[in-house]
Scaffold this motif. Structure first.
Motif, PDB file in Angstrom:
ATOM      1  N   UNK A 136      80.306 -32.205   9.058  1.00 30.30           N
ATOM      2  CA  UNK A 136      79.293 -33.143   8.626  1.00 30.30           C
ATOM      3  C   UNK A 136      79.462 -34.608   8.975  1.00 30.30           C
ATOM      4  N   UNK A 137      80.912 -35.044   9.114  1.00 29.00           N
ATOM      5  CA  UNK A 137      80.835 -36.482   9.624  1.00 29.00           C
ATOM      6  C   UNK A 137      80.518 -36.436  11.002  1.00 29.00           C
ATOM      7  N   UNK A 138      80.759 -35.496  12.028  1.00 29.94           N
ATOM      8  CA  UNK A 138      80.099 -35.805  13.173  1.00 29.94           C
ATOM      9  C   UNK A 138      78.788 -35.786  13.244  1.00 29.94           C
ATOM     10  N   UNK A 139      78.018 -34.906  12.593  1.00 22.46           N
ATOM     11  CA  UNK A 139      76.382 -35.097  12.399  1.00 22.46           C
ATOM     12  C   UNK A 139      76.146 -36.495  11.899  1.00 22.46           C
ATOM     13  N   UNK A 140      76.767 -36.907  10.974  1.00 24.28           N
ATOM     14  CA  UNK A 140      76.375 -38.478  10.528  1.00 24.28           C
ATOM     15  C   UNK A 140      76.654 -39.292  11.540  1.00 24.28           C
ATOM     16  N   UNK A 141      77.606 -39.498  12.067  1.00 26.50           N
ATOM     17  CA  UNK A 141      78.005 -40.463  13.204  1.00 26.50           C
ATOM     18  C   UNK A 141      76.883 -40.193  14.341  1.00 26.50           C
ATOM     19  N   UNK A 142      76.630 -39.088  14.862  1.00 24.59           N
ATOM     20  CA  UNK A 142      75.589 -38.538  15.970  1.00 24.59           C
ATOM     21  C   UNK A 142      74.271 -39.381  15.756  1.00 24.59           C
ATOM     22  N   UNK A 143      73.695 -39.040  14.406  1.00 25.76           N
ATOM     23  CA  UNK A 143      72.457 -39.660  13.859  1.00 25.76           C
ATOM     24  C   UNK A 143      72.728 -41.063  13.955  1.00 25.76           C
ATOM     25  N   UNK A 144      73.888 -41.578  13.602  1.00 24.75           N
ATOM     26  CA  UNK A 144      73.787 -43.402  13.562  1.00 24.75           C
ATOM     27  C   UNK A 144      74.318 -43.739  15.027  1.00 24.75           C
ATOM     28  N   UNK A 145      74.153 -42.728  15.948  1.00 30.00           N
ATOM     29  CA  UNK A 145      74.743 -43.196  17.325  1.00 30.00           C
ATOM     30  C   UNK A 145      76.188 -44.035  17.201  1.00 30.00           C
ATOM     31  N   UNK A 146      76.859 -43.787  16.558  1.00 27.56           N
ATOM     32  CA  UNK A 146      78.217 -44.362  16.345  1.00 27.56           C
ATOM     33  C   UNK A 146      79.169 -43.892  17.225  1.00 27.56           C
ATOM     34  N   UNK A 147      78.665 -43.723  18.600  1.00 27.20           N
ATOM     35  CA  UNK A 147      79.473 -43.124  19.388  1.00 27.20           C
ATOM     36  C   UNK A 147      81.032 -43.470  19.857  1.00 27.20           C
ATOM     37  N   UNK A 148      80.999 -44.712  19.717  1.00 31.59           N
ATOM     38  CA  UNK A 148      82.366 -45.215  19.894  1.00 31.59           C
ATOM     39  C   UNK A 148      83.418 -44.906  18.878  1.00 31.59           C
ATOM     40  N   UNK A 176      83.642 -45.023   8.143  1.00 30.61           N
ATOM     41  CA  UNK A 176      81.941 -44.837   7.626  1.00 30.61           C
ATOM     42  C   UNK A 176      80.968 -45.966   7.562  1.00 30.61           C
ATOM     43  N   UNK A 177      81.726 -46.990   6.903  1.00 37.65           N
ATOM     44  CA  UNK A 177      80.954 -48.247   6.668  1.00 37.65           C
ATOM     45  C   UNK A 177      80.721 -49.113   8.091  1.00 37.65           C
ATOM     46  N   UNK A 178      81.766 -49.104   9.051  1.00 41.07           N
ATOM     47  CA  UNK A 178      81.704 -49.690  10.129  1.00 41.07           C
ATOM     48  C   UNK A 178      80.874 -48.945  11.058  1.00 41.07           C
ATOM     49  N   UNK A 179      80.717 -47.670  10.998  1.00 43.32           N
ATOM     50  CA  UNK A 179      80.003 -47.209  11.933  1.00 43.32           C
ATOM     51  C   UNK A 179      78.523 -46.551  11.538  1.00 43.32           C
ATOM     52  N   UNK A 180      78.191 -46.630  10.187  1.00 48.15           N
ATOM     53  CA  UNK A 180      76.959 -46.190  10.031  1.00 48.15           C
ATOM     54  C   UNK A 180      76.383 -47.256   9.053  1.00 48.15           C
ATOM     55  N   UNK A 181      76.783 -47.749   8.015  1.00 48.92           N
ATOM     56  CA  UNK A 181      76.043 -48.628   7.103  1.00 48.92           C
ATOM     57  C   UNK A 181      76.020 -50.057   7.786  1.00 48.92           C
TER      58      UNK A 181
END
Length: 434
Positions: free
Chosen positions: A363-375, A424-429
């Motif tokens: 699930x976290x992979x999907x969330x980060x991909x959608x946020x393009x939080x690739x780093x 999560x906060x740094x990558x998505x929010x």
């Protein structure tokens, strides 16, 4: 919101189920030929192609996130340009694989030690299936784009039809023409090109209107190209970590003996079955997280994340129960080798724990991909590989042997999700603080 999630998750689960079913059928076809060498050969050949093709999985994931954000922002030009950039990279990569197929095979079989009888079969499998590279890698880009466009039904149809063709042809070639492992490879080769042509047909039929927004100038915009390659570079490195872990797992299994290689190959199918169910919800996360970030809708994003984890917990509990109650029955379907099933019994307890410990990582992979939080995906995956998987294996292997290998795998899966939750906060929010 549940309807939005299920509209994307269910078609992807259906299409994903055909993928492990295909792997199960391949192993079952080999498992009933009377020699354990065939199971090991398919496992080794599959490991090589996992390394090659998973290395291009960034095209699917990166294309989904970028396209979903363009879709949410109603940026039609970037929507079609994201597809053309991905297909260009797919074509270049697949041509390179075909040119270098012999050095790739020599290096792969040198790195993965196995008995000569197994290696000979695996080589015959490799040199046929490798010609499917352009279709396989192109489908990564196409399927990622469909999902980013909030269209999960087309990839489902492509997967179902393609895998029906694959299974039918493989069974015919193996039992009808007596081609053993070569028949499985040939069935995959033909089916992949059929799937590619079906995908291109749907692009032309349903999205032709977007072609007017494409331009060569748009393809070369520096900022968009930089973003595309940065996202995909990080996802590529992240994927290399996964490839390393599963290649290491198979290599260490093969170094023990061909019985342990066969056992671990069969037990990995339990992980793959669960992963493809969870990936349905991960794909929903990719598409919807990207869409809500593109539309700057933080309220819907928060609701989405909460519901995704409710679904994840429920599915992991269900799979834990199924594996605990019917694990031996599933193994009996995969092989009729009693000695293999007997050895596998000792390791089933790790398979039972696997869903509960790993669902968050998907699930976290999907969330980060959608946020393009690739780093952040790259950093957390490297940490799980270098700080958890490798030390756990070498610390436990001396005393627990193959059990240590499975504990290291479970530790790797669990900490992937844990490390991403921390970021999560740094990558998505962060997208909503701009």
């Amino acid at each position: 919101m549940n309807k939005k999630i299920l509209n994307i998750a269910v078609p992807n689960i259906v299409s994903n189920i055909t993928i492990p079913l295909l792997g199960l059928v391949d192993l079952a076809l080999m498992g009933h030929l009377g020699k354990v060498d065939f199971i090991g050969a398919i496992a080794l050949g599959g490991t090589i192609f996992n390394f090659l093709y998973w290395g291009f999985a960034f095209l699917r994931m990166g294309t989904t996130g970028i396209t979903a954000q363009a879709y949410g922002a109603r940026n039609l030009s970037e929507s079609i340009l994201s597809l053309s950039r991905a297909l260009t990279v797919a074509l270049a990569g697949s041509v390179l694989i075909l040119i270098l197929q012999k050095p790739i095979a020599m290096l792969s079989f040198w790195l993965i030690e196995s008995e000569e009888s197994v290696e000979t079969i695996a080589k015959s499998y490799f040199y046929i299936r490798v010609w499917a590279a352009p279709a396989t890698i192109g489908l990564y880009a196409l399927n990622g784009w469909f999902i980013g466009m909030q269209n999960a039904k087309t990839p489902m149809l492509i997967a179902i039809v393609g895998n029906i063709i694959n299974i039918s042809l493989s069974a015919f070639f193996v039992y009808g023409l007596m081609l053993d492992a070569k028949g499985v490879a040939l069935g995959t080769l033909i089916a992949q090109y059929c799937s590619l042509f079906i995908a291109l047909f749907f692009i032309l039929r349903n999205y032709k209107r977007l072609f007017k927004y494409w331009s060569a100038k748009g393809m070369m915009k520096v900022q968009e190209l930089k973003h595309f390659f940065l996202v995909n570079k990080d996802i590529f490195i992240r994927t290399l970590c996964i490839i390393f872990v599963f290649t290491f797992f198979t290599t260490e299994s093969a170094s023990v003996n061909k019985e342990i290689l066969a056992v671990n190959s069969l037990l990995l199918q339990f992980l793959f079955i669960f992963s493809y169910f969870m990936d349905g919800f991960a794909f929903a996360a990719e598409a919807l997280v990207g869409r809500f970030i593109g539309a700057n809708n933080s309220k819907n994003l928060s609701q989405l994340i909460r519901l995704l984890f409710i679904w994840g917990i429920g599915i992991s509990i269900l799979f834990t129960g199924v594996y605990g109650l019917f694990g031996i029955d599933i193994l009996s379907i995969l092989t009729d080798a009693e000695s293999t099933i007997t050895i596998a019994r000792d390791y089933l307890k790790w398979i039972v724990l696997l869903p509960l410990l790993s669902f968050a990582s998907f699930l976290m992979d999907g969330i980060f991909i959608g946020a393009t939080a690739s780093s952040y995906m790259r950093k957390t995956m490297m940490a799980a590989t270098i700080l958890i998987f490798i030390p756990l294996y070498y610390f436990l292997n001396g005393t627990l042997e193959n059990h240590g290998l499975w504990i290291a795998m479970l530790g790797f899966m669990f900490t992937r999700g844990l490390f991403q939750a921390i970021y999560y906060k740094k990558a998505v929010l962060v997208h909503f603080s701009k």
